[in-house]
Structures are given as structure tokens and as C-alpha cells.
Design a protein around this motif. Sequence first.
Motif, PDB file in Angstrom:
ATOM      1  N   PRO A 139       0.819  -1.214   0.000  1.00 19.54           N
ATOM      2  CA  PRO A 139       0.000   0.000   0.000  1.00 19.54           C
ATOM      3  C   PRO A 139       0.855   1.267   0.000  1.00 19.54           C
ATOM      4  O   PRO A 139       1.972   1.273   0.523  1.00 19.54           O
ATOM      5  N   ARG A 140       0.311   2.325  -0.580  1.00 19.19           N
ATOM      6  CA  ARG A 140       0.972   3.637  -0.597  1.00 19.19           C
ATOM      7  C   ARG A 140       0.214   4.585   0.320  1.00 19.19           C
ATOM      8  O   ARG A 140      -1.019   4.606   0.318  1.00 19.19           O
ATOM      9  N   GLU A 141       0.978   5.378   1.084  1.00 22.29           N
ATOM     10  CA  GLU A 141       0.342   6.384   1.935  1.00 22.29           C
ATOM     11  C   GLU A 141       0.133   7.664   1.144  1.00 22.29           C
ATOM     12  O   GLU A 141       1.091   8.267   0.641  1.00 22.29           O
ATOM     13  N   ILE A 142      -1.112   8.059   0.985  1.00 23.66           N
ATOM     14  CA  ILE A 142      -1.470   9.267   0.245  1.00 23.66           C
ATOM     15  C   ILE A 142      -2.459  10.060   1.088  1.00 23.66           C
ATOM     16  O   ILE A 142      -3.543   9.572   1.417  1.00 23.66           O
ATOM     17  N   ASN A 143      -2.054  11.273   1.464  1.00 20.03           N
ATOM     18  CA  ASN A 143      -2.918  12.155   2.268  1.00 20.03           C
ATOM     19  C   ASN A 143      -3.414  11.478   3.548  1.00 20.03           C
ATOM     20  O   ASN A 143      -4.583  11.608   3.938  1.00 20.03           O
ATOM     21  N   GLY A 144      -2.507  10.723   4.184  1.00 13.52           N
ATOM     22  CA  GLY A 144      -2.837  10.124   5.463  1.00 13.52           C
ATOM     23  C   GLY A 144      -3.569   8.799   5.400  1.00 13.52           C
ATOM     24  O   GLY A 144      -3.842   8.192   6.435  1.00 13.52           O
ATOM     25  N   PHE A 165      -0.925 -15.279 -18.131  1.00 15.58           N
ATOM     26  CA  PHE A 165      -1.636 -14.039 -17.835  1.00 15.58           C
ATOM     27  C   PHE A 165      -1.480 -13.021 -18.967  1.00 15.58           C
ATOM     28  O   PHE A 165      -0.514 -13.061 -19.737  1.00 15.58           O
ATOM     29  N   VAL A 166      -2.456 -12.145 -19.060  1.00 13.13           N
ATOM     30  CA  VAL A 166      -2.436 -11.028 -20.003  1.00 13.13           C
ATOM     31  C   VAL A 166      -2.741  -9.753 -19.231  1.00 13.13           C
ATOM     32  O   VAL A 166      -3.694  -9.710 -18.436  1.00 13.13           O
ATOM     33  N   MET A 167      -1.935  -8.737 -19.454  1.00 11.75           N
ATOM     34  CA  MET A 167      -2.216  -7.435 -18.864  1.00 11.75           C
ATOM     35  C   MET A 167      -2.125  -6.370 -19.954  1.00 11.75           C
ATOM     36  O   MET A 167      -1.299  -6.461 -20.859  1.00 11.75           O
ATOM     37  N   VAL A 168      -3.006  -5.409 -19.860  1.00  9.55           N
ATOM     38  CA  VAL A 168      -3.047  -4.306 -20.819  1.00  9.55           C
ATOM     39  C   VAL A 168      -2.642  -3.026 -20.089  1.00  9.55           C
ATOM     40  O   VAL A 168      -3.251  -2.660 -19.078  1.00  9.55           O
ATOM     41  N   LEU A 169      -1.615  -2.375 -20.600  1.00  9.50           N
ATOM     42  CA  LEU A 169      -1.182  -1.095 -20.031  1.00  9.50           C
ATOM     43  C   LEU A 169      -1.745   0.034 -20.878  1.00  9.50           C
ATOM     44  O   LEU A 169      -1.587   0.049 -22.104  1.00  9.50           O
ATOM     45  N   HIS A 170      -2.398   0.962 -20.224  1.00  9.42           N
ATOM     46  CA  HIS A 170      -2.976   2.128 -20.897  1.00  9.42           C
ATOM     47  C   HIS A 170      -2.038   3.323 -20.753  1.00  9.42           C
ATOM     48  O   HIS A 170      -1.289   3.418 -19.770  1.00  9.42           O
ATOM     49  N   PRO A 171      -2.058   4.268 -21.703  1.00 11.30           N
ATOM     50  CA  PRO A 171      -1.246   5.479 -21.552  1.00 11.30           C
ATOM     51  C   PRO A 171      -1.639   6.243 -20.291  1.00 11.30           C
ATOM     52  O   PRO A 171      -2.791   6.181 -19.846  1.00 11.30           O
ATOM     53  N   MET A 172      -0.683   6.944 -19.719  1.00 10.42           N
ATOM     54  CA  MET A 172      -0.942   7.715 -18.507  1.00 10.42           C
ATOM     55  C   MET A 172      -1.947   8.824 -18.784  1.00 10.42           C
ATOM     56  O   MET A 172      -1.847   9.524 -19.802  1.00 10.42           O
ATOM     57  N   ARG A 173      -2.906   8.980 -17.892  1.00 10.51           N
ATOM     58  CA  ARG A 173      -3.899  10.040 -18.000  1.00 10.51           C
ATOM     59  C   ARG A 173      -3.658  11.041 -16.870  1.00 10.51           C
ATOM     60  O   ARG A 173      -3.748  10.684 -15.678  1.00 10.51           O
ATOM     61  N   PRO A 174      -3.364  12.297 -17.198  1.00  7.73           N
ATOM     62  CA  PRO A 174      -3.029  13.292 -16.164  1.00  7.73           C
ATOM     63  C   PRO A 174      -4.115  13.464 -15.106  1.00  7.73           C
ATOM     64  O   PRO A 174      -3.817  13.829 -13.963  1.00  7.73           O
ATOM     65  N   GLU A 175      -5.358  13.187 -15.467  1.00  7.37           N
ATOM     66  CA  GLU A 175      -6.456  13.394 -14.517  1.00  7.37           C
ATOM     67  C   GLU A 175      -6.619  12.243 -13.520  1.00  7.37           C
ATOM     68  O   GLU A 175      -7.475  12.300 -12.626  1.00  7.37           O
ATOM     69  N   THR A 176      -5.809  11.185 -13.645  1.00 12.87           N
ATOM     70  CA  THR A 176      -5.927  10.043 -12.744  1.00 12.87           C
ATOM     71  C   THR A 176      -5.511  10.431 -11.324  1.00 12.87           C
ATOM     72  O   THR A 176      -4.394  10.915 -11.119  1.00 12.87           O
ATOM     73  N   PRO A 177      -6.370  10.225 -10.324  1.00 14.30           N
ATOM     74  CA  PRO A 177      -5.985  10.514  -8.933  1.00 14.30           C
ATOM     75  C   PRO A 177      -4.805   9.645  -8.513  1.00 14.30           C
ATOM     76  O   PRO A 177      -4.690   8.492  -8.951  1.00 14.30           O
ATOM     77  N   PRO A 178      -3.911  10.153  -7.678  1.00 13.76           N
ATOM     78  CA  PRO A 178      -2.720   9.375  -7.287  1.00 13.76           C
ATOM     79  C   PRO A 178      -3.051   8.051  -6.620  1.00 13.76           C
ATOM     80  O   PRO A 178      -2.311   7.083  -6.771  1.00 13.76           O
TER      81      PRO A 178
END
Length: 213
Positions: A139-144, A165-178
Motif C-alpha cells: 500500500p501507498r500512503e497518500i494524504n494520510g 496471464f495477459v495485462m493491458v497497459l494504458h497510456p498515462m492520463r493526467p487526470e488520474t488521482p494518485p
Amino acid sequence: MRHRAGLIVGVVMLLVAAGGIVGWRWWHNRAPYGPKALGVTATLRLVDQATADAAMSPVNAEHAADGDQIFLGRVAWRRPPDIKADSGSFRVVILDKRTRRMPGLISVTSARPDDVGAGSDGALDVAEERYPWLRGIGPREINGSFWTAGNAITVSSVAASPVTFVMVLHPMRPETPPEQAVATAPAAVSDLLVALINVGSDGQVYWAQRLLN
């Protein structure tokens, strides 16, 4: 004299109890087999949708859109002799070494499809604390608060090999919450670390083996 004898007996009992706790911990955390006994192999490559669909059939593979990347992976091992099928479990981790993030959705199947899935649990946190090269799988600590957005592959039986397994990576979207950030495209195969973690019935981490990159 009686007081002294009672004190000696008390000290001996404490020592025996302490020794019993240490012995139990050693037994509890002792791996029933090591990574060498499994002879683990792993592959990971970029593929097109048709190749991914064929490899996962009859399970549905994740579908890619324009700009996405499809990675097809396989982890296989041999079942050690005299080991029960329910002897511990595994986590297969794919980690982007650049961002220290795991992928989002993962499609997975195996020789025993009911014994595999995707998700996260406390074993990943334990493994991350023990192995610095796995930093990012817990887990990552974000805003407490603590957040886990990425997924690992869970394997509940040593008899489930091979795992595909298969995984699909999507391009980074700037609006994605951390707190929702996962591994993103574009990525090279060499950017993605693949590891196998052996976990006991109580969530204790026996060992982790780096398989690729």
C-alpha cells in the motif's frame, strides 16, 4: 532455600517458554521447499490482441484500445515431490521498475483455473518490507490514508502451474488521482520486473524470487 528454589524453577520455566516461542516461530516461518526445488521459469512479451486471446482461451483476455500495450506472460514450475497441492500459495508480481507501480486489471488462467485470480493482500506488504527490490507492491500512503490500486496474481495451489496471464497497459492520463495510479504505457519488457512470492497458510512470507528483469 525454598524461596530460592522457587525462583530457580520460575526462571527455568520462563526459559522453556521463551525457547518454545522461538521454536514455534522458526517452524511457522520455515518454508516447506525453496525456489530451487520448483525450477521456476518465466516469460513476458508484447503481443497483439489475437495472440492474447488465443493464449487465454477459454478465459477472456483484457482488450486493448488505441495506444494500449498488451503483455502476455507465463510462469511455470515443477511440483516438488512429497508436497501437497494445498501446501502454501504464491503471488506473481509484475512491477514497473520506473514508477514502482503494478498493473491494474490482469486476466489469468492456469492448469487449474479455479486456483488463480488477481488482487492484493497483506502478504505483498510483508514481502515489500523484507525485499527492497519489491518496493511498490504494498500500500501507498497518500494524504494520510493507505491505498492499493495495482494487482498481483494469486495462486492458491502449487499444482496450478503453468500460470498464463495477459495485462493491458494504458497510456498515462493526467487526470488520474494518485490513489488510483497503476503501471502505464508505453513500457518495454525490460521495464517490468516479474517475481514469485511463496506465502504460508497464515500469510507468512517464506521467500521471494526475482524471475525477470
